[in-house]
Design a protein around this motif. Structure first.
Motif, PDB file in Angstrom:
ATOM      1  N   HIS A  55       0.859  -0.505   4.241  1.00 18.28           N
ATOM      2  CA  HIS A  55      -0.558  -0.827   4.350  1.00 18.28           C
ATOM      3  C   HIS A  55      -1.364   0.144   3.498  1.00 18.28           C
ATOM      4  O   HIS A  55      -0.828   1.099   2.955  1.00 18.28           O
ATOM      5  N   SER A  56      -2.637  -0.123   3.374  1.00 15.99           N
ATOM      6  CA  SER A  56      -3.533   0.774   2.658  1.00 15.99           C
ATOM      7  C   SER A  56      -4.702   1.160   3.550  1.00 15.99           C
ATOM      8  O   SER A  56      -5.857   1.160   3.118  1.00 15.99           O
ATOM      9  N   GLY A 112       0.819  -1.195   0.000  1.00 15.55           N
ATOM     10  CA  GLY A 112       0.000   0.000   0.000  1.00 15.55           C
ATOM     11  C   GLY A 112       0.853   1.244   0.000  1.00 15.55           C
ATOM     12  O   GLY A 112       2.066   1.199   0.222  1.00 15.55           O
ATOM     13  N   ARG A 134     -11.823   3.960  -4.432  1.00 12.28           N
ATOM     14  CA  ARG A 134     -10.387   3.680  -4.493  1.00 12.28           C
ATOM     15  C   ARG A 134     -10.072   2.257  -4.951  1.00 12.28           C
ATOM     16  O   ARG A 134      -8.905   1.899  -5.097  1.00 12.28           O
ATOM     17  N   LEU A 172     -13.774   3.887   0.367  1.00 10.61           N
ATOM     18  CA  LEU A 172     -13.033   2.763  -0.201  1.00 10.61           C
ATOM     19  C   LEU A 172     -13.524   2.371  -1.585  1.00 10.61           C
ATOM     20  O   LEU A 172     -12.728   1.999  -2.445  1.00 10.61           O
ATOM     21  N   VAL A 179      -7.350  -9.475   0.850  1.00  8.92           N
ATOM     22  CA  VAL A 179      -7.749  -8.142   1.301  1.00  8.92           C
ATOM     23  C   VAL A 179      -8.361  -8.313   2.683  1.00  8.92           C
ATOM     24  O   VAL A 179      -9.265  -9.129   2.869  1.00  8.92           O
ATOM     25  N   THR A 224      -7.537   1.338  -7.898  1.00  6.97           N
ATOM     26  CA  THR A 224      -6.144   1.627  -7.555  1.00  6.97           C
ATOM     27  C   THR A 224      -5.620   0.647  -6.514  1.00  6.97           C
ATOM     28  O   THR A 224      -4.515   0.110  -6.648  1.00  6.97           O
ATOM     29  N   LEU A 225      -6.411   0.393  -5.478  1.00  2.56           N
ATOM     30  CA  LEU A 225      -5.968  -0.495  -4.404  1.00  2.56           C
ATOM     31  C   LEU A 225      -5.760  -1.927  -4.883  1.00  2.56           C
ATOM     32  O   LEU A 225      -4.873  -2.625  -4.393  1.00  2.56           O
TER      33      LEU A 225
END
Length: 170
Positions: free
Chosen positions: A26-27, A12, A46, A43, A58, A49-50
């Motif tokens: 991390h993210s 992340g 995003r 979230l 996850v 991208t994540l």
């Protein structure tokens, strides 16, 4: 529970050094909502991208900000959570998802509007885990943990001892 013989590499854009060593990447996003909503800190928006790094797993610990009234509010959180899971599985079809029921917050009163909304979100997350036709969705019910006032910095953020309890459960 993860085996102690496995190497875990968190990924992340965020990084901070854990107090007892380990992987700093991390993210996590403080006060992020489930989304989609107009907060600019959710979230759902995003995800592309994540998930671009194609993670194996996850760990999804979200919902508290919604339950406290951010984003589209507590009542929308079960449907938003399900939409988030659907979007993750569409964007990352081989990624496994550990769905964490948010822990209860400091001072939560049984029967309060927060408690009712929290119970609805917990029920939806449990339902998603049990209805999964694949072995890609896993449940971690942080709502079963016992916390004391010393485990919290404020109503919803954890001290190191509170975070340790959550980490042990995951």
């Amino acid at each position: 529970t993860l085996s102690t013989t496995r190497n875990i590499d968190f990924v992340g854009a965020n990084a901070n050094v854990p107090r007892s060593g380990g992987d700093a990447d991390h993210s996590a996003f403080v006060n992020a909502t489930i989304g989609p909503d107009n907060t600019g800190n959710n979230l759902y928006d995003r995800l592309a991208t994540l998930l671009a790094t194609a993670p194996d797993i996850v760990i999804l610990g979200t919902g508290t900000a919604n339950l406290l009234g951010s984003g589209n509010g507590a009542a929308a959180s079960p449907n938003e959570y399900e939409a988030l899971i659907t979007q993750i599985t569409a964007l990352a079809p081989t990624t496994r998802i550990l769905m964490c029921v948010p822990p209860k917050i400091n001072g939560q009163v049984s029967g309060s509007s927060f408690d009712v909304a929290w119970s609805a979100l917990r029920t939806r997350i449990q339902s998603l885990a049990s209805a999964s036709v694949t072995d890609r969705l896993y449940l971690c019910d942080l709502g079963t943990l016992s916390f004391t006032a010393s485990d919290y910095q404020d109503a919803s953020r954890w001290t190191e001892t509170g975070a340790d309890k959550i980490g042990a459960a995951i």
